[in-house]
Design a protein around this motif. Structure first.
Motif, short mmCIF file in Angstrom:
data_model
loop_
_atom_site.label_atom_id
_atom_site.label_comp_id
_atom_site.label_asym_id
_atom_site.label_seq_id
_atom_site.Cartn_x
_atom_site.Cartn_y
_atom_site.Cartn_z
N ASP A 1 10.86 -23.26 14.67
CA ASP A 1 10.20 -22.97 13.56
C ASP A 1 10.96 -23.37 12.17
O ASP A 1 11.89 -22.58 12.12
CB ASP A 1 9.79 -21.59 13.52
N VAL A 2 10.34 -24.17 11.19
CA VAL A 2 11.33 -24.50 10.13
C VAL A 2 11.04 -23.34 9.00
O VAL A 2 11.75 -23.37 8.14
CB VAL A 2 10.86 -25.90 9.78
N VAL A 3 9.87 -22.70 9.08
CA VAL A 3 9.55 -21.56 8.11
C VAL A 3 9.25 -20.49 9.03
O VAL A 3 8.13 -20.14 9.10
CB VAL A 3 8.37 -22.29 7.36
N PRO A 4 10.10 -19.71 9.35
CA PRO A 4 10.10 -18.55 10.30
C PRO A 4 9.40 -17.36 9.29
O PRO A 4 9.66 -17.25 8.23
CB PRO A 4 11.14 -18.01 10.93
N LYS A 5 8.59 -16.66 9.92
CA LYS A 5 7.95 -15.48 9.12
C LYS A 5 7.99 -14.18 9.90
O LYS A 5 7.48 -14.34 11.30
CB LYS A 5 6.67 -15.75 8.64
N ILE A 6 8.11 -13.16 9.26
CA ILE A 6 8.13 -11.86 10.03
C ILE A 6 7.17 -11.02 9.08
O ILE A 6 7.27 -11.31 7.92
CB ILE A 6 9.52 -11.11 10.08
N ASN A 7 6.30 -10.14 9.97
CA ASN A 7 5.49 -9.65 9.24
C ASN A 7 5.33 -8.09 9.42
O ASN A 7 5.85 -7.58 10.37
CB ASN A 7 3.85 -10.04 9.59
N LEU A 8 5.23 -7.21 8.44
CA LEU A 8 4.87 -5.70 8.59
C LEU A 8 3.79 -5.47 9.40
O LEU A 8 2.46 -6.11 9.33
CB LEU A 8 4.80 -5.20 7.22
N SER A 9 3.73 -4.50 10.21
CA SER A 9 2.81 -4.09 11.29
C SER A 9 1.65 -3.70 10.40
O SER A 9 0.37 -3.72 10.93
CB SER A 9 3.15 -2.88 12.11
N MET A 10 1.68 -3.08 9.26
CA MET A 10 0.51 -2.76 8.37
C MET A 10 0.58 -3.68 7.01
O MET A 10 0.00 -3.36 6.13
CB MET A 10 0.77 -1.11 7.88
N GLY A 11 1.14 -5.08 7.34
CA GLY A 11 1.13 -5.88 6.21
C GLY A 11 -0.32 -6.28 5.96
O GLY A 11 -1.24 -6.30 6.84
N PRO A 12 -0.30 -7.19 4.94
CA PRO A 12 -1.75 -7.64 4.57
C PRO A 12 -2.17 -8.91 5.79
O PRO A 12 -3.39 -8.92 6.09
CB PRO A 12 -1.84 -8.27 3.11
N LEU A 13 -1.28 -9.65 6.37
CA LEU A 13 -1.68 -10.53 7.17
C LEU A 13 -2.13 -9.94 8.47
O LEU A 13 -3.11 -10.34 9.02
CB LEU A 13 -0.47 -11.50 7.16
#
Length: 512
Positions: free
Chosen positions: A130-142
């Motif tokens: 993945d050239v643009v990795p992303k981690i997300n909060l469990s209660m985040g907007p995504l």
């Protein structure tokens, strides 16, 4: 032809038709409408040039076959290893390449596998980088949007196992590993079990976290009840929050972040000032700034409290960690939306790029609005809403639209001239002695870096690489040109027995 290759003649003809410079008729002389949704002549439109193939990545450089700083008899460079750091042949021994010889480099008697060795024999298909990795909060907007829309049914996520922060060691001598990666305590249990902070620091950190939660609109359960106000109504959310944060102890009449009293108390203050008011030590401040808020200590206090509150609500939601990362990389998210779109009868136009953006003329006092695009093959594709990366619009269109009366109706997108420095490494072992998804933080000054650098470690469980290999994703937390080579060298010194098989350095423009 490539999907972004322009048919200039067809695009120009479509532009003239859209702007009423000419008619497009069939053999009987009747007006031809591409989309079939409008009878007769379609409304007059304005066409603005687009960038069919934007250059999102630049300054690309590669390195390969970097040997371990402290090689062992058994190296992790062997492609058949089932476990990092073991299962390889003795240093200097001959290697069998299966179907053809694998290309390796020898350094001080250690065989180091390079790029050709990674991809030989169709083994390249086992990597999903993945050239643009992303981690997300469990209660985040995504995550909330995925759940609300139902797109989450088409995705799988794995929790972040641990977060690490680089700490300098004052006792380290010249040539030795400067410091180490220490675990950042996340939940209430982690804080009280952590050996890197003293009992007094544990109490200070816990009280500060609970204070931030109170300012974020969370209050203790009312008398005779068990549900904490400000948290979701489901039992999973309530129990997860109580396990992670514990008893918030909100006093009656305590104001929350939504009240005027809270805003007035924190107005003009920074996160650093608030932490000093709560007597947090320098180590705790580093944990909060880089491990939880993931920003600068000069961030506004009110914004920092909101981030800490969202982080605290994410703890225990799906796992002990607050972060989630999806399998197979970030590209799975738009694919999931595409699957949901197909279920509801969406139409796909493949192998096409935008050549022109179409807008209404805004006559009669009406504001100009999006009306569709002209694709690279000269088709007019009409739509009342156009969603795309600002990279396709380019600097000129965005700057012009920002000055026009209908700018926000045309393109609600910002332009940034600076990019983000990134790096991807394929290695033979982990940078920390943990398997699974781990996040490392290199604070400013760890390797003469002016901004924080984040390190995401992936292994075979995330489907990013085969068993026995690891992927390190590095990126600078702020835009600008930052050299990540010192950060890679620091990670090599932190994991001296690990071979770095392949490295890619690149910059991603903020338009992407």
């Amino acid at each position: 032809l490539p999907f972004h290759a322009l048919d200039d003649a067809a695009v120009e003809q479509a532009r003239r038709v859209a702007e009423w410079e000419c008619f497009e008729v069939d053999k009987l002389g009747r007006p031809v409408v591409h989309d079939g949704a409008v009878r007769g002549r379609s409304p007059k439109l304005m066409a603005k040039a687009a960038i069919p193939c934007p250059q999102i990545y630049r300054n690309v450089a590669f390195e390969e076959a970097l040997p371990p700083i402290a090689p062992t008899q058994k190296t992790a460079a062997a492609p058949g290893d089932d476990k990092a750091g073991g299962g390889g042949k003795d240093a200097g021994s001959d290697r069998d390449g299966g179907e053809g010889k694998e290309e390796v480099k020898k350094s001080d008697g250690v065989c180091v596998e390079g790029y050709e060795g990674l991809v030989s024999g169709n083994k390249g298909y086992r990597y999903n980088i993945d050239v643009v990795p992303k981690i997300n909060l469990s209660m985040g907007p995504l995550i909330k949007a995925l759940l609300k829309s139902g797109v989450g049914r088409y995705l799988e996520f794995m929790p972040l196992k641990y977060t690490y922060l680089h700490q300098h060691s004052k006792e380290s001598k010249l040539g030795e590993c400067p410091g180490a990666l220490q675990r950042v305590p996340m939940s209430k249990a982690d804080i009280f079990q952590a050996k890197s902070i003293s009992p007094i620091e544990k109490r200070l950190l816990m009280k500060f976290m609970q204070w931030c939660v109170l300012q974020g609109g969370v209050a203790e359960a009312s008398t005779g009840g068990w549900a904490i106000e400000g948290i979701g109504s489901s039992e999973t959310e309530q129990l997860g929050f109580q396990r992670a944060v514990g008893h918030v102890g909100g006093a009656s009449g305590a104001f929350n972040a939504g009240s005027a009293e809270a805003r007035a108390a924190m107005k003009g203050k920074t996160l650093e000032e608030v932490m000093q008011e709560h007597r947090l030590t320098e180590k705790l401040q580093r944990f909060v700034v880089h491990g939880i808020v993931m920003s600068s200590p000069q961030i506004a206090a009110f914004e920092a409290v909101e981030k800490i509150n969202r982080y605290a609500q994410s703890l225990g939601r799906y796992s002990e960690s607050a972060f989630l990362c999806n399998y197979y990389g970030t590209a799975e998210i738009p694919q999931a939306f595409s699957r949901m779109c197909a279920v509801y009868g969406g139409t796909y136009v493949l192998r096409r790029a935008p050549a022109r953006f179409l807008f209404t003329c805004g006559e009669g006092g009406k504001r100009a609005a999006a009306a569709g695009i002209i694709c690279s093959r000269g088709q007019i594709l009409r739509a009342p809403i156009v969603i795309c990366s600002s990279a396709y619009a380019g600097r000129e269109l965005l700057e012009n639209s920002r000055d026009s009366a209908g700018a926000h109706a045309w393109l609600q997108a910002g332009y940034g001239s600076r990019g983000f420095s990134r790096c991807v490494c394929v290695t033979s072992g982990p940078v920390v002695d943990e398997e699974g998804l781990c996040l490392g933080m290199l604070a400013p000054g760890a390797c003469n870096n002016s901004v924080a650098i984040r390190v995401l470690q992936l292994d075979y469980t995330s489907q990013a690489c085969p068993r026995g290999k690891y992927v390190w994703n590095l990126w600078a937390a702020e835009a600008g040109e930052h050299d990540l080579r010192p950060a890679v060298e620091l990670l090599r010194r932190l994991a001296p027995t690990v071979c770095v098989n392949w490295v890619a350095y690149y910059s991603q423009t903020s338009l992407g």
